[in-house]
Design an enzyme around this catalytic site. Structure first.
Site, PDB file in Angstrom:
ATOM      1  N   VAL A 278      29.088  44.075  55.239  1.00 32.08           N
ATOM      2  CA  VAL A 278      29.398  42.939  56.100  1.00 32.08           C
ATOM      3  C   VAL A 278      29.136  41.628  55.373  1.00 32.08           C
ATOM      4  O   VAL A 278      29.914  40.658  55.450  1.00 32.08           O
ATOM      5  CB  VAL A 278      28.594  42.999  57.419  1.00 32.08           C
ATOM      6  CG1 VAL A 278      28.766  41.706  58.212  1.00 32.08           C
ATOM      7  CG2 VAL A 278      29.032  44.189  58.245  1.00 32.08           C
ATOM      8  N   ALA A 279      28.027  41.593  54.619  1.00 31.61           N
ATOM      9  CA  ALA A 279      27.675  40.374  53.875  1.00 31.61           C
ATOM     10  C   ALA A 279      28.715  40.063  52.792  1.00 31.61           C
ATOM     11  O   ALA A 279      28.910  38.903  52.424  1.00 31.61           O
ATOM     12  CB  ALA A 279      26.304  40.531  53.250  1.00 31.61           C
ATOM     13  N   ILE A 281      31.910  40.347  53.027  1.00 29.54           N
ATOM     14  CA  ILE A 281      33.161  39.829  53.591  1.00 29.54           C
ATOM     15  C   ILE A 281      33.013  38.330  53.859  1.00 29.54           C
ATOM     16  O   ILE A 281      32.106  37.918  54.591  1.00 29.54           O
ATOM     17  CB  ILE A 281      33.522  40.569  54.900  1.00 29.54           C
ATOM     18  CG1 ILE A 281      33.764  42.056  54.597  1.00 29.54           C
ATOM     19  CG2 ILE A 281      34.756  39.949  55.542  1.00 29.54           C
ATOM     20  CD1 ILE A 281      33.947  42.901  55.831  1.00 29.54           C
ATOM     21  N   GLU A 283      33.458  35.493  55.855  1.00 32.11           N
ATOM     22  CA  GLU A 283      33.910  35.186  57.219  1.00 32.11           C
ATOM     23  C   GLU A 283      34.602  33.831  57.318  1.00 32.11           C
ATOM     24  O   GLU A 283      35.507  33.629  58.122  1.00 32.11           O
ATOM     25  CB  GLU A 283      32.719  35.208  58.197  1.00 32.11           C
ATOM     26  CG  GLU A 283      32.041  36.556  58.349  1.00 32.11           C
ATOM     27  CD  GLU A 283      30.879  36.711  57.365  1.00 32.11           C
ATOM     28  OE1 GLU A 283      30.839  35.953  56.390  1.00 32.11           O
ATOM     29  OE2 GLU A 283      30.036  37.608  57.565  1.00 32.11           O
ATOM     30  N   ASP A 325      72.043  19.224  45.754  1.00 36.08           N
ATOM     31  CA  ASP A 325      73.339  18.653  45.408  1.00 36.08           C
ATOM     32  C   ASP A 325      73.326  17.155  45.655  1.00 36.08           C
ATOM     33  O   ASP A 325      72.312  16.602  46.056  1.00 36.08           O
ATOM     34  CB  ASP A 325      74.467  19.326  46.202  1.00 36.08           C
ATOM     35  CG  ASP A 325      74.291  19.161  47.703  1.00 36.08           C
ATOM     36  OD1 ASP A 325      73.438  18.352  48.097  1.00 36.08           O
ATOM     37  OD2 ASP A 325      75.004  19.818  48.468  1.00 36.08           O
TER      38      ASP A 325
END
Length: 508
Positions: A278-279, A281, A283, A325
């Site tokens: 978890v750490a 990732i 957030e 163009d």
């Protein structure tokens, strides 16, 4: 059906209509009920709830939601609440931006809802273009927007601007003769297409296509059926999310295996491994990305560019080559006079669009237009059919965009429509045609003095002129002066500017 390849009588027969009296109201209502309204099918918008839920489908967001569930299971409620708050903020930012863009797009769609003059029961009537049906006889004149696909049966000096279909901003001269069956859309000079603009002349035609059966309808179908593309940023974030998942699962497994091997309890090692995952990732990453993209969208909005999806704003930053163009159709197809050369002086004119406000500069310093510049701008407005019109706070041009630019530049120098009408009268006109590449008028002032005024392609006028007006005096146009004029034309053309020349001659 290839309507452009049929003779006028065949078109009337195939459309089952009467060219002298048009359809009856009864028949028009019957066809309207059978084929539906003359409108482009609009893709059904998702509901606000569905659009909001769609913000949670990003891979990184799903990873964060998984991390939230695990944090809550481990009792880390503060972390779980923080992650949920970040995810919701991210979704709200994306949702608000998409809804705002949808409203802007809806406002643009409302701009194209014209009315049409149609012949019903032998009488000309003005009806909403949505009520047009195949077989209706319609007429149109300068400034009108074509309400449906029409086979032209009568054309009087008719020019139609078709940039929305062909990308070419120069108006197309229309005629009534049948064409070869395999002629491309841009060369179908006996057809008028839905959404295009009449810039000059008038015409009558038979409606041969409505709604999604028009050329514009085919474009709408292609737009709605085009697959959704993933932007480079979305692709990279998805790749990053997958890498983080693999790293997190690997770390979790490694911590559990090593801990159990060293004699620690399986449950404790599992909690430690999950906490580590978890750490790992980030957030705050989706929130930071969303905020940065939202700031980019705001900057684009200040430049009048609508960005429908937040990640799309980053795609422009990945562009290494932009192909464009010179027709003016990548913007608003508005022409503006920015440079004027006369009396061996090159003036710069400020202002954009059709608002008749601007200043004149010579060598970088603001100056009032001198007598010769005033005369040139006046002649440009006299040899002209365009008119400035104001709708609310917006200035528009009724007529050809190039002629409109000349009228606006004259107004910036003080030559308003009212002033010109009070001082001058146009007695005769030789209209522009593709052979002469010029338009000529004979004008008279209040003192009964007359001039011939001509505007057209610089090369065509230069070979016909014998004098050049310098210091308020007509002097012989020698070879050196011709070279100077041609060099000036080439220099302006090299800056992607469209050039037009104006010549005149006093009459006895």
């Amino acid at each position: 059906m290839s309507w452009h390849g049929l003779r006028i009588e065949q078109v009337a027969q195939q459309a089952d209509t009467n060219m002298s009296s048009g359809l009856t109201e009864k028949e028009a209502k019957k066809r309207f009920k059978q084929f539906g309204a003359n409108e482009l099918a609009v893709e059904k918008k998702p509901s606000a709830l569905k659009q909001f839920i769609g913000q949670f489908q990003d891979f990184m967001v799903l990873v964060l939601l998984a991390a939230t569930a695990i944090s809550a299971m481990l009792g880390e409620y503060i972390d779980a609440i923080a992650i949920v708050a970040i995810v919701i903020m991210n979704a709200c930012l994306g949702f608000v931006q998409e809804r705002r863009a949808e409203k802007s797009l809806e406002a643009l769609k409302k701009l194209s809802a014209p009315e049409s003059f149609v012949l019903r029961d032998g009488e000309w009537k003005k009806v909403p273009s949505a009520q047009l049906v195949v077989g209706d006889i319609v007429k149109f004149t300068s400034g009108d927007r074509i309400g449906a696909d029409v086979r032209i049966i009568e054309a009087k000096g008719l020019y139609i601007e078709e940039s929305s279909l062909t990308g070419e901003s120069l108006p197309v001269e229309k005629q009534t003769a049948p064409l070869a069956q395999d002629v491309a859309l841009g060369d179908r000079t006996n057809m008028a297409f839905m959404g295009t603009l009449v810039t000059k002349g008038s015409g009558v035609g038979i409606v041969v296509g409505t709604g999604m059966n028009t050329a514009m309808g085919q474009i709408a179908h292609l737009l709605q059926s085009a697959p959704t593309m993933v932007t480079p940023l979305q692709r990279k974030l998805e790749q990053l999310g997958k890498i983080l998942i693999v790293i997190a699962l690997t770390l979790t497994a490694l911590v559990v295996v090593l801990g159990v091997w060293q004699g620690h309890a399986l449950y404790d090692m599992f909690l430690a491994g999950v906490s580590l995952a978890v750490a790992a990732i980030p957030e705050g990453l989706p929130a930071i990305v969303t905020v940065v993209l939202a700031l980019g969208v705001q900057r684009m909005m200040k430049r009048n560019a609508i960005v429908r999806k937040l990640p799309a704003v980053e795609t422009l930053g990945c562009a290494s080559v932009i192909c464009s163009d010179k027709t003016g159709t990548m913007t608003e197809n508005q022409m503006t006079v920015t440079r004027v050369w006369t009396n061996n002086r090159l003036w710069t004119v400020s202002g954009t669009g059709y608002e008749p406000k601007g200043r004149f500069f010579y060598n970088g310093k603001e100056e009032k237009p001198d007598k010769q510049l005033q005369q040139l701008l006046l002649f440009g407005a006299l040899c002209n059919h365009a008119e400035i019109k104001k709708k609310g706070k917006t200035y528009m041009i009724d007529g050809d965009p190039t002629e409109g630019a000349l009228v606006v530049s004259a107004a910036k120098a003080g030559w308003t429509k009212e002033k010109i009408a009070h001082e001058f009268t146009v007695e005769h006109e030789f209209p522009f045609d593709s052979t002469r590449k010029m338009m000529t008028v004979i004008v008279k002032d209040r003192a009964n003095r007359r001039w011939i005024v001509t505007k057209g392609a610089p090369d065509m006028l230069l070979e016909r002129c014998r004098f050049i007006y310098i210091n308020n005096e007509a002097k012989p146009l020698h070879e050196q002066e011709r070279k100077t004029v041609q060099q000036t034309v080439n220099m302006l053309a090299s800056e992607a500017l469209r050039t037009i020349a104006i010549a005149y001659r006093p009459l006895s």
